[in-house]
Design a protein around this motif. Structure first.
Motif, PDB file in Angstrom:
ATOM      1  N   GLN A 123       0.826  -1.215   0.000  1.00 31.85           N
ATOM      2  CA  GLN A 123       0.000   0.000   0.000  1.00 31.85           C
ATOM      3  C   GLN A 123       0.860   1.266   0.000  1.00 31.85           C
ATOM      4  OE1 GLN A 123      -2.084  -1.717   3.085  1.00 31.85           O
ATOM      5  NE2 GLN A 123      -3.011  -2.908   1.456  1.00 31.85           N
ATOM      6  N   GLY A 124       1.969   1.187  -0.700  1.00 32.37           N
ATOM      7  CA  GLY A 124       2.825   2.376  -0.833  1.00 32.37           C
ATOM      8  C   GLY A 124       3.600   2.731   0.420  1.00 32.37           C
ATOM      9  N   SER A 125       3.801   1.755   1.335  1.00 36.39           N
ATOM     10  CA  SER A 125       4.426   2.063   2.621  1.00 36.39           C
ATOM     11  C   SER A 125       5.860   2.570   2.462  1.00 36.39           C
ATOM     12  CB  SER A 125       4.388   0.840   3.526  1.00 36.39           C
ATOM     13  OG  SER A 125       5.056  -0.241   2.907  1.00 36.39           O
ATOM     14  N   MET A 126       6.619   1.886   1.607  1.00 33.97           N
ATOM     15  CA  MET A 126       8.032   2.252   1.486  1.00 33.97           C
ATOM     16  C   MET A 126       8.201   3.626   0.853  1.00 33.97           C
ATOM     17  SD  MET A 126      11.111   0.994   1.968  1.00 33.97           S
ATOM     18  CE  MET A 126      11.217  -0.776   1.782  1.00 33.97           C
ATOM     19  N   ILE A 127       7.489   3.827  -0.244  1.00 39.41           N
ATOM     20  CA  ILE A 127       7.689   5.088  -0.970  1.00 39.41           C
ATOM     21  C   ILE A 127       7.161   6.268  -0.160  1.00 39.41           C
ATOM     22  CG2 ILE A 127       5.574   5.143  -2.390  1.00 39.41           C
ATOM     23  CD1 ILE A 127       7.505   5.809  -4.763  1.00 39.41           C
ATOM     24  N   SER A 128       6.070   6.062   0.577  1.00 36.74           N
ATOM     25  CA  SER A 128       5.565   7.204   1.344  1.00 36.74           C
ATOM     26  C   SER A 128       6.487   7.509   2.525  1.00 36.74           C
ATOM     27  CB  SER A 128       4.114   6.998   1.797  1.00 36.74           C
ATOM     28  OG  SER A 128       3.947   5.718   2.271  1.00 36.74           O
ATOM     29  N   MET A 129       7.191   6.468   3.014  1.00 35.06           N
ATOM     30  CA  MET A 129       8.162   6.729   4.073  1.00 35.06           C
ATOM     31  C   MET A 129       9.296   7.610   3.534  1.00 35.06           C
ATOM     32  SD  MET A 129      10.093   3.993   6.468  1.00 35.06           S
ATOM     33  CE  MET A 129      11.247   3.412   5.249  1.00 35.06           C
ATOM     34  N   ILE A 130       9.779   7.280   2.338  1.00 31.36           N
ATOM     35  CA  ILE A 130      10.854   8.079   1.746  1.00 31.36           C
ATOM     36  C   ILE A 130      10.370   9.513   1.510  1.00 31.36           C
ATOM     37  CG2 ILE A 130      12.382   8.322  -0.264  1.00 31.36           C
ATOM     38  CD1 ILE A 130      12.334   5.270  -0.546  1.00 31.36           C
ATOM     39  N   LYS A 131       9.147   9.621   1.030  1.00 32.52           N
ATOM     40  CA  LYS A 131       8.579  10.949   0.773  1.00 32.52           C
ATOM     41  C   LYS A 131       8.495  11.762   2.066  1.00 32.52           C
ATOM     42  CE  LYS A 131       5.390   9.839  -2.967  1.00 32.52           C
ATOM     43  NZ  LYS A 131       3.963   9.629  -3.215  1.00 32.52           N
ATOM     44  N   ASP A 132       7.908  11.124   3.105  1.00 37.73           N
ATOM     45  CA  ASP A 132       7.683  11.849   4.354  1.00 37.73           C
ATOM     46  C   ASP A 132       8.988  12.272   5.006  1.00 37.73           C
ATOM     47  OD1 ASP A 132       5.069  11.476   3.922  1.00 37.73           O
ATOM     48  OD2 ASP A 132       4.806   9.816   5.338  1.00 37.73           O
ATOM     49  N   MET A 133       9.957  11.356   5.018  1.00 41.56           N
ATOM     50  CA  MET A 133      11.158  11.660   5.785  1.00 41.56           C
ATOM     51  C   MET A 133      12.101  12.611   5.074  1.00 41.56           C
ATOM     52  SD  MET A 133      11.671   8.104   7.769  1.00 41.56           S
ATOM     53  CE  MET A 133      12.734   8.674   9.033  1.00 41.56           C
ATOM     54  N   THR A 134      12.088  12.606   3.738  1.00 42.68           N
ATOM     55  CA  THR A 134      12.984  13.524   3.030  1.00 42.68           C
ATOM     56  C   THR A 134      12.255  14.778   2.580  1.00 42.68           C
ATOM     57  OG1 THR A 134      12.529  12.493   0.900  1.00 42.68           O
ATOM     58  CG2 THR A 134      14.396  11.630   2.125  1.00 42.68           C
ATOM     59  N   GLY A 135      10.939  14.738   2.606  1.00 44.51           N
ATOM     60  CA  GLY A 135      10.163  15.883   2.146  1.00 44.51           C
ATOM     61  C   GLY A 135      10.184  16.046   0.633  1.00 44.51           C
ATOM     62  N   CYS A 136      10.603  15.009  -0.081  1.00 43.40           N
ATOM     63  CA  CYS A 136      10.669  15.077  -1.552  1.00 43.40           C
ATOM     64  C   CYS A 136       9.377  14.541  -2.169  1.00 43.40           C
ATOM     65  CB  CYS A 136      11.811  14.215  -2.082  1.00 43.40           C
ATOM     66  SG  CYS A 136      13.435  14.836  -1.696  1.00 43.40           S
ATOM     67  N   SER A 137       9.097  14.976  -3.389  1.00 42.53           N
ATOM     68  CA  SER A 137       8.068  14.277  -4.164  1.00 42.53           C
ATOM     69  C   SER A 137       8.779  13.142  -4.878  1.00 42.53           C
ATOM     70  CB  SER A 137       7.461  15.171  -5.237  1.00 42.53           C
ATOM     71  OG  SER A 137       7.206  16.437  -4.729  1.00 42.53           O
ATOM     72  N   VAL A 138       8.259  11.936  -4.732  1.00 41.84           N
ATOM     73  CA  VAL A 138       8.869  10.786  -5.396  1.00 41.84           C
ATOM     74  C   VAL A 138       7.789  10.104  -6.195  1.00 41.84           C
ATOM     75  CG1 VAL A 138      10.147   8.639  -5.092  1.00 41.84           C
ATOM     76  CG2 VAL A 138      10.442  10.484  -3.446  1.00 41.84           C
ATOM     77  N   PHE A 139       8.064   9.831  -7.475  1.00 44.31           N
ATOM     78  CA  PHE A 139       7.117   9.037  -8.240  1.00 44.31           C
ATOM     79  C   PHE A 139       7.827   7.881  -8.918  1.00 44.31           C
ATOM     80  CE2 PHE A 139       4.607   7.451 -11.555  1.00 44.31           C
ATOM     81  CZ  PHE A 139       3.353   7.388 -10.968  1.00 44.31           C
ATOM     82  N   ALA A 140       7.314   6.662  -8.698  1.00 44.18           N
ATOM     83  CA  ALA A 140       7.942   5.484  -9.295  1.00 44.18           C
ATOM     84  C   ALA A 140       7.147   5.041 -10.513  1.00 44.18           C
ATOM     85  CB  ALA A 140       7.995   4.362  -8.267  1.00 44.18           C
ATOM     86  N   GLY A 141       7.749   5.149 -11.684  1.00 45.36           N
ATOM     87  CA  GLY A 141       7.125   4.630 -12.898  1.00 45.36           C
ATOM     88  C   GLY A 141       7.296   3.123 -12.927  1.00 45.36           C
TER      89      GLY A 141
END
Lengths: 235, 245
Positions: free
Chosen positions: B164-182
């Motif tokens: 459910q997007g756990s890993m990517i949202s963790m990276i987003k939240d902790m770095t404050g970056c927008s991350v999108f995985a194609g």
């Protein structure tokens, strides 16, 4: 001239120690290294990608293109002149022919798959090592393959049939016959057999038997290398 | 009687015999030869009833319908763009799917997407003959401005996204970056600072490298906590600023 004992003390049907590793070139889609004795081959696969000039394209299937190259410092003797030579062109061609029977590129019409093989150190058996490395690299790149391809040379030194000749044996004073063979291990089909020299029918049959037996060991090494990359991962 | 010779989720290699007998059927990544079902690529075994499928562990991206991917504009004609999506063949984006707004006749196409632009796009159709159609009409689909694009093995994208997007949202939240995985393995990262982008990139590469280990989310959490100490302060400041406004 009689050949009583092998220079490095191996048995006549014994191969040099082998090792293989998959995923050695990170930029490539798939890659592998294959070491047998002092011969080291590194293969990297790129593609499928557009093939130009256009007349080389095959509308029904992808095209396999191999590039075999010995590095300038790889041999024990003179510096190997860099660039394409008659020899490297020939080996590139036989590599393609030995790998194509197992490789299915029908999903990629009009495209090309490049396999680059560099020999960083050589002590005979380079085309066999190159084929072993290339087949591993293609599997690592995720292509559909019927099987891996194992390659090994057998031959006649003096009066003895031997497996896996090294450079010293190839240069044996009393004459040596070198027969590189590529074999599909599951079916025992031979996809490459080159013969340089004179040999009797019986000895040739013996050479083929030796090579087929040797391929089982190569397959084991290849299998372990491919699985190691991912099973290690699972832990 | 048919016999399965491998365990479920085992790693298999091309040429490995998966089953003997006619009761098992070869699925994706497998084929039949006489009585035997044989693997044709490196992957994990999944048995679904009598069908044996091999889920590939490596290889290039294979486009599927409804995948959201990151592509580069490679070329254009008077009515379409050709987009490199990391596959052997370019995908095409036609004028009618290029924008939700009306594009006038004779408009200059490079005003919309110019060669070498990166776009976030969705695959609408893949034919057997490798014609791939794209669309830019849909939520979130756009031209990517700023940030950077990192490439990872497409097979590892699900690991980067997590459950459910756990890993990517963790990276987003902790770095404050927008991350999108194609789905094609291209990851777009855009942060407020280059330092944040650098940490997010490092995190993405680390996920790819360690994709196989168990408890990766915890591992990544520790990694990010260590790296983001200084960043967090910055985030708080920006939060305060927002409340002041």
């Amino acid at each position: 001239m009689k050949y009583e004992k092998r220079y490095d003390g191996r048995k006549f049907e014994e191969m040099r120690p082998m090792s293989a590793e998959v995923g050695v070139v990170k930029n490539a889609v798939g890659s592998a290294s294959f070491t047998i004795g002092k011969t080291i081959a590194i293969a990297a696969v790129y593609g499928p990608k557009d093939l130009f000039p256009k007349f080389l394209q095959n509308p029904k299937s992808g095209v396999l293109r191999c590039h075999y190259n010995m590095m300038a410092f790889s041999g024990a003797g003179d510096r190997v002149r860099p660039g394409t030579s008659r020899r490297s062109k020939e080996i590139s061609m036989v590599m393609e022919k030995s790998l194509l029977p197992v490789l299915d590129l029908q999903d990629f019409p009009k495209s090309v798959v490049d396999v680059h093989v560099e020999l960083i150190q050589t002590d005979a058996g380079t085309r066999c090592a190159a084929i072993c490395a290339a087949s591993l690299a293609l599997a690592d790149a995720g292509f559909e393959m019927k099987d891996l391809v194992c390659a090994i040379s057998a031959g006649l030194i003096g009066d003895k049939v031997v497996l896996d000749l090294d450079k010293q044996e190839e240069d044996f004073e009393g004459g040596a016959v070198d027969i590189p063979m590529a074999i599909i291990p599951r079916t025992g089909e031979v996809t490459l057999l080159q013969l340089d020299g004179e040999i009797s029918k019986e000895d040739l049959k013996k050479c083929v038997d030796f090579a087929i037996k040797g391929c089982d060991q190569i397959l084991e090494v290849q299998k372990n290398a491919l699985k190691a990359k991912y099973t290690e991962a699972k832990k | 009687m048919s016999k399965l010779l491998v365990e479920a989720k085992a790693v298999v290699i091309p040429g490995e015999i998966l089953a003997e007998g006619m009761d098992h059927l070869p699925g994706k990544g497998a084929f039949r030869e006489g009585e035997k079902v044989i693997a044709s690529r490196v992957g994990l075994v999944y048995v679904n009833g009598s069908i044996i499928n091999i889920v590939p562990l490596s290889g290039r991206y294979i486009p599927k319908k409804d995948d959201t991917v990151i592509g580069y504009v490679r070329d254009m004609t008077y009515s379409s763009w050709f987009i490199n999506i990391g596959y052997a063949y370019d995908a095409s984006l036609s004028l009618k799917d290029a924008s939700s707004s009306y594009i006038e006749r004779g408009a200059s196409l490079s005003d919309f997407y110019a060669v070498s632009d990166a776009i976030l796009t969705r695959i609408t159709n893949v034919t057997k003959d490798n014609n791939i159609d794209l669309t830019m009409v849909g939520p979130g689909l756009r031209k990517l401005r700023g940030g950077k694009i990192v490439e990872i093995t497409p097979a590892k994208v699900p690991r980067l996204v997590g459950k459910q997007g756990s890993m990517i949202s963790m990276i987003k939240d902790m770095t404050g970056c927008s991350v999108f995985a194609g789905q094609n393995g291209r990851i777009w990262i855009k942060g407020k600072t280059s330092e944040a982008e650098r940490i997010a990139t490092e995190a993405v590469n680390l996920v790819e490298e360690k994709a196989h280990i168990r408890g990766l989310t915890d591992y990544m959490k520790k990694f990010l906590e260590g790296k983001c100490k200084d960043l967090k302060v910055e985030k708080k400041v920006s939060n305060n600023e927002e409340t002041k406004k």
